[in-house]
Write an enzyme that holds these catalytic residues in place. Structure first.
Site, PDB file in Angstrom:
ATOM      1  N   ASP A  84       1.226  -5.039   4.666  1.00 21.48           N
ATOM      2  CA  ASP A  84       0.904  -3.645   4.398  1.00 21.48           C
ATOM      3  C   ASP A  84       1.472  -3.206   3.049  1.00 21.48           C
ATOM      4  O   ASP A  84       2.318  -3.883   2.455  1.00 21.48           O
ATOM      5  CB  ASP A  84       1.372  -2.730   5.532  1.00 21.48           C
ATOM      6  CG  ASP A  84       2.871  -2.774   5.742  1.00 21.48           C
ATOM      7  OD1 ASP A  84       3.604  -2.344   4.837  1.00 21.48           O
ATOM      8  OD2 ASP A  84       3.312  -3.230   6.812  1.00 21.48           O
ATOM      9  N   LYS A  85       0.999  -2.087   2.567  1.00 22.80           N
ATOM     10  CA  LYS A  85       1.323  -1.614   1.224  1.00 22.80           C
ATOM     11  C   LYS A  85       2.824  -1.451   1.017  1.00 22.80           C
ATOM     12  O   LYS A  85       3.355  -1.748  -0.065  1.00 22.80           O
ATOM     13  CB  LYS A  85       0.609  -0.286   0.969  1.00 22.80           C
ATOM     14  CG  LYS A  85       0.783   0.275  -0.434  1.00 22.80           C
ATOM     15  CD  LYS A  85      -0.022   1.556  -0.606  1.00 22.80           C
ATOM     16  CE  LYS A  85       0.148   2.125  -2.007  1.00 22.80           C
ATOM     17  NZ  LYS A  85      -0.654   3.356  -2.211  1.00 22.80           N
TER      18      LYS A  85
END
Length: 225
Positions: A84-85
């Site tokens: 994820d970011k």
């Protein structure tokens, strides 16, 4: 049939060797007819990349901070799984589609290892829950290995054998903890080691052999040199 005649007349070569009626042509093989290449052997690329925080694991160029732009690799490669970011660490990328499912299928129990920091001191109950499994997204997570750093009550190392979406963050949240930092350091037997954020490297021949062995992928004799 025309194809059978060509083989009988020894006009077909597969990877430089005479084609036979029993020869099977696989993805990545080179086929020649009368000395001319009619099916080009594909050069597969396997790299490891230290994804920095803020980079989206997407190949969509319309999305800001996308993986293609951040990586800057001359070939179009596809990530095996995602981060994820807000997370950082190891990503594997390749143009070899045959290894995707072998690594991603959770039922094959392929390990992924992470370093995690949380917002407050961990209790024995929290560690036990992370080890034994937690109900998230309507499913109980598989048992995990959890190692606590001596003298650091807010950091731990965890080894998962599945890859549910934002799994570690969801597990921690369910136990009323917030992840402050999450870094993946290993996928199966490929290590991040001393790579820097934003850096990518081709897998070394021995790394590739070890990875293929672990996922049960056959290596052609010439590729194992």
């Amino acid at each position: 049939m025309e194809a059978e005649s060509l083989i009988f007349e020894k006009r077909v070569l597969v990877n430089g060797k005479r084609g036979r009626f029993t020869t099977s042509v696989k993805d990545g093989d080179e086929v020649q007819l009368n000395g001319k290449v009619i099916l080009q052997k594909k050069d597969y690329i396997y790299i490891k990349y230290y994804k920095p925080v803020g980079v989206e694991t997407t190949l969509d160029p319309a999305i800001e901070n996308n993986l293609i732009t951040a990586l800057g690799h001359p070939e179009r490669l596809f990530p095996i799984g995602r981060l994820d970011k807000e997370s950082e660490g190891l990503l594997l990328l390749t143009n070899d589609g045959s290894i995707f499912n072998k690594i991603l299928k959770s039922e094959e129990n392929k390990e992924k290892e992470y370093l995690v920091s949380v917002n407050r001191s961990m209790t024995p109950e929290f560690i036990k829950a992370m080890q034994e499994g937690i109900e998230i997204m309507g499913k109980r997570t598989k048992p995990a290995q959890v190692f606590v750093y001596k003298g650091n009550e807010r950091s731990f190392r965890i080894i998962l054998t599945e890859g549910m979406n934002r799994q570690i963050r969801r597990m921690c949240h369910k136990c009323h903890y917030q992840v402050k930092k999450l870094k993946r350091i290993r996928i199966i037997n490929i290590m991040l080691n001393d790579m820097k954020p934003g850096e990518w490297k081709d897998l070394e021949p021995q790394e590739l052999k070890n990875l293929f062995f672990a996922i049960g992928k056959y290596i052609e004799p010439e590729a194992a040199e």
